[in-house]
Design a protein around this motif. Structure first.
Motif, PDB file in Angstrom:
ATOM      1  N   SER A   1       0.833  -1.207   0.000  1.00 44.99           N
ATOM      2  CA  SER A   1       0.000   0.000   0.000  1.00 44.99           C
ATOM      3  C   SER A   1       0.863   1.252   0.000  1.00 44.99           C
ATOM      4  O   SER A   1       0.588   2.216  -0.705  1.00 44.99           O
ATOM      5  CB  SER A   1      -0.882   0.034   1.259  1.00 44.99           C
ATOM      6  OG  SER A   1      -1.748  -1.053   1.272  1.00 44.99           O
ATOM      7  N   ARG A   2       1.894   1.203   0.789  1.00 49.38           N
ATOM      8  CA  ARG A   2       2.754   2.376   0.963  1.00 49.38           C
ATOM      9  C   ARG A   2       3.434   2.756  -0.356  1.00 49.38           C
ATOM     10  O   ARG A   2       3.473   3.921  -0.719  1.00 49.38           O
ATOM     11  CB  ARG A   2       3.794   2.039   2.033  1.00 49.38           C
ATOM     12  CG  ARG A   2       4.801   3.118   2.314  1.00 49.38           C
ATOM     13  CD  ARG A   2       4.308   4.113   3.336  1.00 49.38           C
ATOM     14  NE  ARG A   2       5.383   4.976   3.792  1.00 49.38           N
ATOM     15  CZ  ARG A   2       5.424   6.292   3.589  1.00 49.38           C
ATOM     16  NH1 ARG A   2       4.442   6.892   2.956  1.00 49.38           N
ATOM     17  NH2 ARG A   2       6.420   7.003   4.036  1.00 49.38           N
ATOM     18  N   VAL A   3       3.954   1.755  -1.072  1.00 45.76           N
ATOM     19  CA  VAL A   3       4.665   2.090  -2.300  1.00 45.76           C
ATOM     20  C   VAL A   3       3.728   2.593  -3.384  1.00 45.76           C
ATOM     21  O   VAL A   3       4.094   3.428  -4.191  1.00 45.76           O
ATOM     22  CB  VAL A   3       5.535   0.919  -2.849  1.00 45.76           C
ATOM     23  CG1 VAL A   3       6.597   0.542  -1.858  1.00 45.76           C
ATOM     24  CG2 VAL A   3       4.697  -0.269  -3.221  1.00 45.76           C
ATOM     25  N   VAL A   4       2.503   2.114  -3.373  1.00 42.65           N
ATOM     26  CA  VAL A   4       1.568   2.533  -4.408  1.00 42.65           C
ATOM     27  C   VAL A   4       1.068   3.953  -4.157  1.00 42.65           C
ATOM     28  O   VAL A   4       0.948   4.757  -5.076  1.00 42.65           O
ATOM     29  CB  VAL A   4       0.392   1.539  -4.510  1.00 42.65           C
ATOM     30  CG1 VAL A   4      -0.762   2.142  -5.290  1.00 42.65           C
ATOM     31  CG2 VAL A   4       0.856   0.256  -5.173  1.00 42.65           C
ATOM     32  N   LEU A   5       0.771   4.285  -2.918  1.00 42.29           N
ATOM     33  CA  LEU A   5       0.155   5.584  -2.630  1.00 42.29           C
ATOM     34  C   LEU A   5       1.164   6.713  -2.417  1.00 42.29           C
ATOM     35  O   LEU A   5       0.870   7.878  -2.631  1.00 42.29           O
ATOM     36  CB  LEU A   5      -0.745   5.464  -1.395  1.00 42.29           C
ATOM     37  CG  LEU A   5      -1.958   4.558  -1.571  1.00 42.29           C
ATOM     38  CD1 LEU A   5      -2.684   4.383  -0.238  1.00 42.29           C
ATOM     39  CD2 LEU A   5      -2.916   5.120  -2.617  1.00 42.29           C
ATOM     40  N   TYR A   6       2.351   6.321  -1.981  1.00 43.73           N
ATOM     41  CA  TYR A   6       3.329   7.321  -1.560  1.00 43.73           C
ATOM     42  C   TYR A   6       3.675   8.379  -2.611  1.00 43.73           C
ATOM     43  O   TYR A   6       3.863   9.549  -2.260  1.00 43.73           O
ATOM     44  CB  TYR A   6       4.559   6.555  -1.036  1.00 43.73           C
ATOM     45  CG  TYR A   6       5.921   7.133  -1.209  1.00 43.73           C
ATOM     46  CD1 TYR A   6       6.472   7.930  -0.204  1.00 43.73           C
ATOM     47  CD2 TYR A   6       6.676   6.846  -2.338  1.00 43.73           C
ATOM     48  CE1 TYR A   6       7.756   8.432  -0.340  1.00 43.73           C
ATOM     49  CE2 TYR A   6       7.953   7.343  -2.480  1.00 43.73           C
ATOM     50  CZ  TYR A   6       8.490   8.138  -1.489  1.00 43.73           C
ATOM     51  OH  TYR A   6       9.747   8.630  -1.630  1.00 43.73           O
ATOM     52  N   PRO A   7       3.695   8.055  -3.909  1.00 43.19           N
ATOM     53  CA  PRO A   7       4.039   9.108  -4.880  1.00 43.19           C
ATOM     54  C   PRO A   7       2.979  10.200  -5.053  1.00 43.19           C
ATOM     55  O   PRO A   7       3.195  11.125  -5.843  1.00 43.19           O
ATOM     56  CB  PRO A   7       4.252   8.335  -6.185  1.00 43.19           C
ATOM     57  CG  PRO A   7       4.529   6.937  -5.764  1.00 43.19           C
ATOM     58  CD  PRO A   7       3.672   6.728  -4.560  1.00 43.19           C
ATOM     59  N   ILE A   8       1.848  10.121  -4.368  1.00 46.72           N
ATOM     60  CA  ILE A   8       0.881  11.231  -4.436  1.00 46.72           C
ATOM     61  C   ILE A   8       1.453  12.347  -3.566  1.00 46.72           C
ATOM     62  O   ILE A   8       1.458  12.276  -2.343  1.00 46.72           O
ATOM     63  CB  ILE A   8      -0.512  10.806  -3.943  1.00 46.72           C
ATOM     64  CG1 ILE A   8      -0.989   9.607  -4.761  1.00 46.72           C
ATOM     65  CG2 ILE A   8      -1.495  11.974  -4.049  1.00 46.72           C
ATOM     66  CD1 ILE A   8      -2.267   9.005  -4.257  1.00 46.72           C
ATOM     67  N   VAL A   9       1.965  13.365  -4.228  1.00 47.94           N
ATOM     68  CA  VAL A   9       2.885  14.273  -3.542  1.00 47.94           C
ATOM     69  C   VAL A   9       2.191  15.377  -2.751  1.00 47.94           C
ATOM     70  O   VAL A   9       2.820  16.015  -1.912  1.00 47.94           O
ATOM     71  CB  VAL A   9       3.883  14.894  -4.539  1.00 47.94           C
ATOM     72  CG1 VAL A   9       4.701  13.807  -5.207  1.00 47.94           C
ATOM     73  CG2 VAL A   9       3.165  15.740  -5.584  1.00 47.94           C
ATOM     74  N   ASP A  10       0.898  15.590  -3.019  1.00 48.93           N
ATOM     75  CA  ASP A  10       0.234  16.639  -2.241  1.00 48.93           C
ATOM     76  C   ASP A  10      -0.685  16.045  -1.182  1.00 48.93           C
ATOM     77  O   ASP A  10      -1.513  16.731  -0.600  1.00 48.93           O
ATOM     78  CB  ASP A  10      -0.540  17.604  -3.150  1.00 48.93           C
ATOM     79  CG  ASP A  10      -1.566  16.885  -4.016  1.00 48.93           C
ATOM     80  OD1 ASP A  10      -1.745  15.661  -3.862  1.00 48.93           O
ATOM     81  OD2 ASP A  10      -2.194  17.559  -4.859  1.00 48.93           O
ATOM     82  N   ALA A  11      -0.521  14.748  -0.944  1.00 49.41           N
ATOM     83  CA  ALA A  11      -1.318  14.085   0.089  1.00 49.41           C
ATOM     84  C   ALA A  11      -0.476  13.942   1.351  1.00 49.41           C
ATOM     85  O   ALA A  11       0.746  13.930   1.301  1.00 49.41           O
ATOM     86  CB  ALA A  11      -1.759  12.701  -0.384  1.00 49.41           C
ATOM     87  N   LEU A  12      -1.189  13.830   2.450  1.00 55.27           N
ATOM     88  CA  LEU A  12      -0.527  13.539   3.706  1.00 55.27           C
ATOM     89  C   LEU A  12      -0.516  12.021   3.880  1.00 55.27           C
ATOM     90  O   LEU A  12      -1.551  11.377   3.697  1.00 55.27           O
ATOM     91  CB  LEU A  12      -1.327  14.197   4.832  1.00 55.27           C
ATOM     92  CG  LEU A  12      -0.888  13.853   6.246  1.00 55.27           C
ATOM     93  CD1 LEU A  12       0.422  14.532   6.561  1.00 55.27           C
ATOM     94  CD2 LEU A  12      -1.963  14.277   7.235  1.00 55.27           C
ATOM     95  N   HIS A  13       0.623  11.470   4.193  1.00 49.23           N
ATOM     96  CA  HIS A  13       0.708  10.025   4.418  1.00 49.23           C
ATOM     97  C   HIS A  13       1.081   9.793   5.881  1.00 49.23           C
ATOM     98  O   HIS A  13       2.229   9.990   6.271  1.00 49.23           O
ATOM     99  CB  HIS A  13       1.758   9.405   3.495  1.00 49.23           C
ATOM    100  CG  HIS A  13       1.476   9.621   2.042  1.00 49.23           C
ATOM    101  ND1 HIS A  13       0.673   8.771   1.314  1.00 49.23           N
ATOM    102  CD2 HIS A  13       1.856  10.602   1.180  1.00 49.23           C
ATOM    103  CE1 HIS A  13       0.583   9.214   0.064  1.00 49.23           C
ATOM    104  NE2 HIS A  13       1.294  10.330  -0.038  1.00 49.23           N
ATOM    105  N   LEU A  14       0.095   9.405   6.659  1.00 49.63           N
ATOM    106  CA  LEU A  14       0.337   9.216   8.101  1.00 49.63           C
ATOM    107  C   LEU A  14       0.326   7.725   8.421  1.00 49.63           C
ATOM    108  O   LEU A  14      -0.638   7.018   8.100  1.00 49.63           O
ATOM    109  CB  LEU A  14      -0.734   9.941   8.920  1.00 49.63           C
ATOM    110  CG  LEU A  14      -0.671   9.710  10.443  1.00 49.63           C
ATOM    111  CD1 LEU A  14       0.644  10.204  11.032  1.00 49.63           C
ATOM    112  CD2 LEU A  14      -1.858  10.390  11.131  1.00 49.63           C
ATOM    113  N   ILE A  15       1.383   7.273   9.050  1.00 50.49           N
ATOM    114  CA  ILE A  15       1.473   5.850   9.374  1.00 50.49           C
ATOM    115  C   ILE A  15       1.083   5.640  10.826  1.00 50.49           C
ATOM    116  O   ILE A  15       1.702   6.195  11.735  1.00 50.49           O
ATOM    117  CB  ILE A  15       2.885   5.334   9.069  1.00 50.49           C
ATOM    118  CG1 ILE A  15       3.127   5.479   7.565  1.00 50.49           C
ATOM    119  CG2 ILE A  15       3.026   3.872   9.495  1.00 50.49           C
ATOM    120  CD1 ILE A  15       4.547   5.322   7.151  1.00 50.49           C
TER     121      ILE A  15
END
Lengths: 444, 460
Positions: A43-57
């Motif tokens: 999931s992390r590798v697929v979503l991470y390139p969305i650069v204007d999103a916040l990715h909180l683990i």
């Protein structure tokens, strides 16, 4: 040490000697030194390139630390995705629940960074301690007015592939939430390229030159607002089908958008991909421009590529990749410079993939599913390969054996996509295979 | 690039870590276990954990790192991981044939309540552990402490399983090593050899994570502390534990189990800490300090004397693991530099106390934070408010260094973008010389870069 785990006998196939009955898509055998990762990783590798999103683990610190900016998914805008945000769960949260912590973290981050959307990754223990991540996301979304998506990526729930699926489900919720009236009919979404070393930009440029409008890139250099209107595109063009087919299928069902699977690796596959897209639109202008583009690029790069053929002809490779689709392209691309594949495997291939691999490979080729370092080392030595094409964990092993290496995974530094990428790839393979260092090493 | 994302204004954060200066326990347990000869680390949890730890260690050492996993599934998380672990133990001995399997847990197996001790015992009772082979374990819940805690816990596990007291003391000393590089462990052996002391160093990752290119991929390279050595630690006459956070607990356990007296001292990083290490060694083994070591110390002091003007008053920000930061801060004070900001993600009151003691005279106003919210985001904010001349820390410091245009010395874990740490030590007097050389190169290169044409100097 030359053995194969008994449980793994059906995941190793020798073309010619064995009856084809590949057992795959299984969970890894416990105790195996598997090269595979987990649902969260997918999931992390697929979503991470969305650069204007916040990715909180959401979880203890490790999952955030180990995935902090380790992939070179480039951004032409914000760099928010390269930061590492974690709820850093502590013992008391495990006992009393982490919802409050999650809520506070999300509020603080959204206030500070004003992201366009947010993804909350639930790691292993989140489900077990019973946090209602969906409810927290919904509440924050209402309060802050941006989409906040739970990504249920508990590591144990399957393999990386299941993580792709979870990520696609989150993306699917974002698609269809914005206006599409400005989008023309010759329009596509680029699915399954992650802009490693700027590859999405190269692909996007090809489509621009063909006269095809790119509505969104999912997810390389991705933007929330583009993905929101992705349902306005006429076609989904899917690379790295392992990760994005789920989204393409859901979009077909919901919005009737057809999809096609392509690969942009190698001159043959890239040309095919672009031509297929051109054919889809049945527009004379696009077709002409596409043919021109292919000719132009091929004329520039193919002669350059051929310069390396004399040195590389007859060299043998081991190819070990995540998704099997990559292996198909690699086999074809290596063939251009006269190289063969002696050992090939993937972490997550299915029956059809392995059947296709079998068809593409020479007699005697060894085909592996979810392999491990012992097998990879032993088979590579047995087949006397000259170069290993794989990911981060395989590089030092190959070098220890005195075998060249090329990273075809996310640690690559040069774009390997398209026409120019093929030249980069051949150069990289050449530099490793022909390195003077092998004169000083013992090859057993 | 973080520049655009790190605001200068510092606000109290309630529940959030941004750009961590730590990672989780299991990787520490894995690193410690790799320092045992013939040992296969085993991660009892989802397979992602194991993959991440192996990748992280591989990126840092540029070496193959072997470790196995219980590969938890949805079923194991409901019904417990016993079946997976027992099958794993059986498989590992069958196919990879290590002498030892060192099991550590994960947040998942801890939260579902697996009793790893009991499962390992069951594996032994069921005959899954071949004669002469061992399964050891430790608990490493990721939501407690940091990677250093995990390292410490694995050392405790090693002592629990192997250390034995025969009642007859041996003329040898234990050195329980904190989390340092293979090069550092090699240097410690070099120092004790010069002093003519027989030691058992554990763990010892030299000749494992700095293995030579031989044309063979050795699953179990020749290095690492051996089982007889580990067993004999119970008969040693003394233990020196290097680095309180990583090793003190293990030294205490060994004392209570086998009555081996111990002293916990700092990692021998820098002049003063190495002095204390040499004195402690000399006292414990009752040997004189050979002239070769005294002379090496003299050369170190000579460099400091020669170059004092370049160190003087330079402001330094440092981050990393407490056992490194304590002696490193002391070294900076010894050099007349000013360690103004110190950050560690690993919690523990000792850290704050020790650092404050070291800085009491020279830098009472230094900002020091460890534990919750002590992360690189905070460090960056401090630097933005009042800049420094040098940053020291692991690779993740490069973002701040670039954004703020500050010279950057890589030390700590992980280092993902340079080589050398595996091969050149930073412990001992020679290690200190290397640190000095690096600091000087950075500061003097900067001076050269920034000086005007007329003040650009040939002789420095």
């Amino acid at each position: 040490m030359a053995g194969i785990l008994i449980q793994r006998e059906k995941q190793v196939f020798r073309k010619g000697a064995d009856k084809f009955d590949m057992s795959c898509e299984k969970n890894s055998t416990a105790g195996s030194v598997s090269q595979r990762a987990c649902v969260f990783c997918g999931s992390r590798v697929v979503l991470y390139p969305i650069v204007d999103a916040l990715h909180l683990i959401h979880g203890p610190i490790g999952c955030a630390s180990y995935t902090w900016d380790i992939r070179g998914a480039l951004s032409s805008g914000r760099q928010l995705h390269r930061m590492s945000f974690s709820t850093d769960l502590q013992e008391k949260d495990v006992v009393f629940g982490g919802e409050k912590r999650l809520y506070q973290s999300l509020i603080e981050l959204i206030d500070k960074y004003k992201p366009k959307s947010a993804f909350v990754y639930a790691t292993c223990i989140v489900g077990i301690i019973g946090d209602d991540v969906d409810a927290v996301c919904k509440r924050v979304s209402n309060e802050k007015g941006i989409p906040v998506f739970p990504v249920h990526s508990e590591g144990f729930k399957g393999t990386k592939k299941d993580g792709y699926k979870t990520a696609c489900e989150a993306l699917f919720k974002l698609v269809g939430t914005a206006e599409t009236k400005d989008i023309g009919k010759f329009s596509i979404n680029i699915l399954g390229d992650f802009n490693i070393a700027g590859e999405t930009w190269m692909i996007r440029d090809y489509y621009n030159r063909m006269g095809v409008e790119v509505v969104s890139t999912i997810t390389g250099d991705g933007r929330t607002d583009d993905i929101r209107r992705a349902h306005g595109a006429s076609l989904n063009v899917v690379q790295c089908s392992g990760s994005m087919m789920y989204l393409a299928k859901m979009m077909k069902e919901e919005y009737g958008i057809p999809f096609m699977r392509v690969s942009y690796f190698g001159i043959e596959d890239t040309s095919d991909a672009l031509l297929k897209v051109a054919e889809f639109f049945k527009d004379a202008g696009i077709t002409v421009k596409t043919k021109e583009l292919i000719k132009e690029e091929t004329d520039i790069y193919l002669p350059e590529i051929y310069k390396y053929r004399d040195n590389l002809k007859g060299k043998k490779t081991t190819v070990y990749v995540g998704g099997a689709f990559k292996a198909f392209s690699l086999i074809k691309a290596l063939d251009v410079v006269g190289m063969s594949v002696a050992v090939v495997g993937s972490q997550t291939g299915n029956q059809d993939d392995y059947a296709r691999l079998k068809k593409m490979c020479d007699e005697g080729t060894i085909i592996l599913d979810d392999s491990n370092p012992v097998e990879l080392a032993n088979f590579s030595l047995e087949k006397k390969v000259d170069i290993f094409i794989g990911g981060v964990k395989e590089r030092p092993m190959a070098y220890k054996l005195g075998i060249g290496f090329c990273d075809h995974n996310h640690h690559r530094k040069e774009a390997l996509t398209g026409f120019k990428g093929m030249l980069n790839f051949v150069k990289e393979v050449h530099s490793s295979v022909m390195s003077p260092v092998w004169r000083f090493t013992n090859r057993k | 690039m973080l520049l655009r994302h790190t605001p200068k204004e510092i606000k109290e954060r309630k529940a959030l870590t941004v750009n961590p200066a730590k990672t989780c326990q299991p990787i520490g347990a894995m690193y410690a276990a790799l320092g045992i000869h013939g040992c296969m680390p085993h991660s009892h949890g989802s397979q992602g954990c194991c993959a991440y730890h192996r990748s992280a260690l591989t990126r840092h050492y540029k070496e193959p790192v072997m470790a196995a996993t219980s590969s938890f599934t949805e079923g194991s998380s409901v019904f417990g991981g016993q079946a997976n672990l027992i099958q794993a133990i059986n498989n590992i001995f069958t196919i990879y044939n290590p002498d030892i399997i060192a099991v550590h847990t994960t947040c998942l197996s801890e939260t579902i309540g697996d009793d790893v001790n009991q499962i390992c015992q069951k594996a032994r009772d069921d005959g899954k552990v071949p004669e002469g082979k061992h399964v050891i374990h430790c608990n490493t819940p990721s939501y407690v402490g940091s990677h250093i805690t995990g390292y410490s816990n694995m050392l405790k596990g090693i002592i629990k399983y192997f250390s034995k007291s025969t009642g007859v003391k041996k003329d040898q000393i234990n050195i329980i090593s904190g989390w340092i590089e293979p090069s550092d462990m090699r240097e410690i052996k070099n120092i004790v050899n010069q002093m003519g002391i027989k030691v058992v160093l554990f763990p010892d990752t030299s000749d494992i994570l700095d293995a030579p290119q031989t044309g063979v991929h050795a699953f179990y390279p020749k290095g690492g502390t051996t089982i007889p050595e580990l067993t004999s630690t119970g008969d040693s006459k003394f233990s020196l534990a290097l680095g309180e956070f990583a090793t003190d607990a293990a030294a205490k356990d060994l004392d209570s189990k086998c009555k081996v007296k111990f002293k916990t001292i700092d990692l021998p990083i820098g002049l003063s800490a190495t002095d204390r290490f040499i004195v402690a060694l000399s006292n414990a083994a009752d040997v004189d300090v050979p002239s070769s070591i005294t002379e090496e110390r003299g050369r170190l002091v000579d460099i400091i004397t020669d170059m004092q003007q370049y160190f003087y008053n330079k402001r330094v920000a440092l981050f990393g693991d407490p056992d490194q930061l304590i002696p490193l801060t002391e070294l900076l004070v010894d050099l007349d530099m000013k360690p103004v900001y110190i950050v560690s993600g690993t919690s523990g009151k000792v850290f704050d106390r020790r650092i404050k003691e070291i800085l009491a005279e020279s830098m009472p106003d230094a900002k020091v934070k460890n534990g919750a919210n002590a992360d690189l985001f905070l460090l960056h904010q401090w630097i933005k408010n009042d800049p420094v001349d040098l940053i020291i820390g692991n690779t993740y410091g490069k973002y701040i260094a670039r954004d703020e245009d500050i010279p950057f010395l890589r030390m700590g874990f992980p280092i993902l973008d340079r080589v050398g740490h595996s091969y050149f030590p930073t412990v001992g007097y020679s290690g200190a010389m290397r640190i000095l050389e690096k600091i000087l190169n950075l500061l003097m290169d900067r001076q050269d870069r920034d000086s005007s044409e007329e003040s650009f100097e040939l002789v420095m």
